[in-house]
Design an enzyme around this catalytic site. Structure first.
Site, PDB file in Angstrom:
ATOM      1  N   ARG A  35       1.081  -1.415   0.233  1.00 17.00           N
ATOM      2  CA  ARG A  35       0.071   0.491   0.015  1.00 17.00           C
ATOM      3  C   ARG A  35       1.420   1.244   0.330  1.00 17.00           C
ATOM      4  O   ARG A  35       0.674   2.431  -0.235  1.00 17.00           O
ATOM      5  CB  ARG A  35      -1.551  -0.046   1.659  1.00 17.00           C
ATOM      6  CG  ARG A  35      -2.227   0.908   1.236  1.00 17.00           C
ATOM      7  CD  ARG A  35      -2.460   1.139   2.619  1.00 17.00           C
ATOM      8  NE  ARG A  35      -4.106   1.686   2.075  1.00 17.00           N
ATOM      9  CZ  ARG A  35      -4.524   2.765   3.751  1.00 17.00           C
ATOM     10  NH1 ARG A  35      -4.273   2.510   4.290  1.00 17.00           N
ATOM     11  NH2 ARG A  35      -5.564   3.351   3.463  1.00 17.00           N
ATOM     12  N   ALA A  97      -6.738   6.732  -0.434  1.00 15.03           N
ATOM     13  CA  ALA A  97      -6.822   5.599  -0.727  1.00 15.03           C
ATOM     14  C   ALA A  97      -7.872   4.842   0.773  1.00 15.03           C
ATOM     15  O   ALA A  97      -7.562   5.607   2.115  1.00 15.03           O
ATOM     16  CB  ALA A  97      -5.629   5.603  -0.034  1.00 15.03           C
ATOM     17  N   SER A  98      -8.944   3.555   0.124  1.00 12.84           N
ATOM     18  CA  SER A  98      -9.964   3.532   0.861  1.00 12.84           C
ATOM     19  C   SER A  98      -9.033   3.055   1.701  1.00 12.84           C
ATOM     20  O   SER A  98      -7.735   2.332   1.821  1.00 12.84           O
ATOM     21  CB  SER A  98     -10.784   3.166  -0.276  1.00 12.84           C
ATOM     22  OG  SER A  98     -11.133   3.519  -0.896  1.00 12.84           O
ATOM     23  N   ALA A  99      -9.487   2.072   2.698  1.00  6.84           N
ATOM     24  CA  ALA A  99      -9.600   1.623   4.033  1.00  6.84           C
ATOM     25  C   ALA A  99      -9.479   0.333   3.503  1.00  6.84           C
ATOM     26  O   ALA A  99     -10.345  -0.472   3.155  1.00  6.84           O
ATOM     27  CB  ALA A  99     -10.816   1.243   4.939  1.00  6.84           C
ATOM     28  N   TYR A 242     -18.134   5.368   0.190  1.00  7.59           N
ATOM     29  CA  TYR A 242     -17.782   5.810   0.092  1.00  7.59           C
ATOM     30  C   TYR A 242     -17.701   7.527  -0.461  1.00  7.59           C
ATOM     31  O   TYR A 242     -18.505   7.593  -0.771  1.00  7.59           O
ATOM     32  CB  TYR A 242     -17.160   5.385  -1.181  1.00  7.59           C
ATOM     33  CG  TYR A 242     -16.783   4.153  -0.918  1.00  7.59           C
ATOM     34  CD1 TYR A 242     -14.741   3.658  -1.911  1.00  7.59           C
ATOM     35  CD2 TYR A 242     -16.929   3.225  -0.737  1.00  7.59           C
ATOM     36  CE1 TYR A 242     -14.131   2.619  -1.974  1.00  7.59           C
ATOM     37  CE2 TYR A 242     -15.589   1.868  -0.251  1.00  7.59           C
ATOM     38  CZ  TYR A 242     -14.182   1.728  -0.850  1.00  7.59           C
ATOM     39  OH  TYR A 242     -13.261   0.734  -1.229  1.00  7.59           O
TER      40      TYR A 242
END
Length: 386
Positions: A35, A97-99, A242
């Site tokens: 990530r 940057a999504s979980a 989101y």
């Protein structure tokens, strides 16, 4: 440093694995494209509420930056569509940057296999496009991003890890007909209305996974399967929330046009009853009314209070706020506009209780060229208003 990164990656994978339903191929992809390679050096780490967001700066404190990146939280990378510097720390979150747990959950539901042609809506940092590349092959991934600056950075991130996906700058609602047909559609922005273009650009049997975000209480993960007749049908399979697709954002709030548009009344319905109901109730109320909600609580000289706002996202002139105060049998309602939005919410809530208080997993959606219907238990039992 390499050993330290590897340990952090494994720790994050263990954290994601705790979900219990993450496909091993998704975890393998996360191991292949760490990530931190997709997170900017300056960003906002956004933990679970009520903890505040905090600035992370790799140049100032690399250890703290890495700790945030591999802690599993959402990392916000843009404010106010780029109009506000991220260092300001305040503004609307417009790219992230999504979980990782959410990313893994969506990809598991997508069930993408090698060779599948995938439309990825919302490139963001490029990390999900990279993960999809490991799942299906980079040559089969088409990723669409509305923001040219965000897309440019994502292109660099992907190039740095040697992945050449097909990138498009444009409104993801349009899909990419030139690269159709697709076997999978993976959506990483909130959707109120499912664009039929995605269905049209899919093969029968294709799967569409998207965050359905009507913004009434909880939001939801929707998994649709495309049918030979040009429709798509599926169920809500969990939580997902989101940032809304830019072309589907609400109209900004505005004041009432004149005094006649403002009304005071009371309600016997405790607004906390509706606000704290289950995700199934949230789905039912949003389906019946099309309204959004927000809540806040606090204290003043008169003691504790709780307020629930409900509003019509299509117009700034229809909204209401219901206020709870302890020890009262009736609660104040302040309403703006002609539409009785609070009464509609209460009516929809008690319809849901009359159905036996069904949970989220009993609801589904049908999408056709001219309508989007939410149903309970089967597609024949439509509950959404026309």
């Amino acid at each position: 440093m390499a050993d330290g990164i590897a340990r952090r990656v494994e720790r994050l994978i263990d954290y994601v694995r705790e979900l219990g339903d993450t496909d091993d191929s998704v975890l393998t992809a996360m191991r292949a494209v760490p990530r931190h390679l997709f997170v900017p050096e300056v960003a906002l780490a956004v933990p679970t509420r009520p903890d505040p967001a905090r600035l992370i700066d790799r140049g100032a404190d690399e250890e703290a930056w890495l700790e945030a990146v591999y802690s599993g939280v959402t990392i916000v990378t843009q404010l106010d569509d780029g109009a506000t510097d991220i260092r300001a720390g305040k503004g609307d979150y417009t790219s992230s940057a999504s979980a990782p747990r959410t990313v893994a959950h969506l990809l598991t539901q997508l069930a993408a296999e090698p060779g599948h042609r995938v439309l990825d809506v919302g490139t963001g940092t490029g990390w999900t496009a990279a993960l999809l590349s490991r799942l299906v092959g980079a040559q089969h991934v088409t990723t669409v991003e509305v923001d040219g600056r965000v897309a440019g950075q994502a292109a660099k991130n992907l190039a740095d890890v040697g992945l050449a996906v097909h990138q498009v700058v444009g409104d993801g609602a349009d899909g990419c007909p030139a690269r159709a047909p697709f076997d999978r559609v993976h959506v990483t922005c909130g959707i109120r209305h499912v664009p039929h273009a995605w269905v049209e650009q899919c093969r029968p049997g294709a799967v569409i996974v998207l965050p359905y975000c009507p913004d009434f209480g909880s939001n939801h993960l929707l998994r649709l399967t495309v049918r030979p007749d040009g429709s798509a049908v599926g169920r809500f399979v969990g939580f997902a929330s989101y940032m809304l697709m830019r072309s589907q954002r609400s109209t900004p709030d505005a004041p009432a046009r004149d005094a006649a548009d403002r009304h005071w009344s009371t309600t016997r319905v405790d607004p906390r009853t509706v606000a704290h109901a289950s995700a199934g109730a949230d789905l039912a109320v949003s389906a019946r009314t099309g309204l959004t909600s927000n809540t806040v609580n606090g204290q003043d000289d008169d003691g504790d209070w709780f307020r629930m706002w409900v509003s019509d996202p299509a117009t700034p002139y229809s909204w209401a706020v219901a206020e709870w105060r302890p020890g009262r049998g009736e609660y104040d309602v302040y309403q703006v506009g002609d539409r009785p939005v609070w009464e509609e919410v209460c009516d929809a809530y008690f319809r849901w209780t009359g159905w036996g208080e069904p949970g989220r997993d009993r609801f589904g959606m049908t999408v056709t060229a001219d309508r989007q219907e939410i149903w309970l238990d089967s597609p024949e039992r439509v509950i959404s208003s026309p």
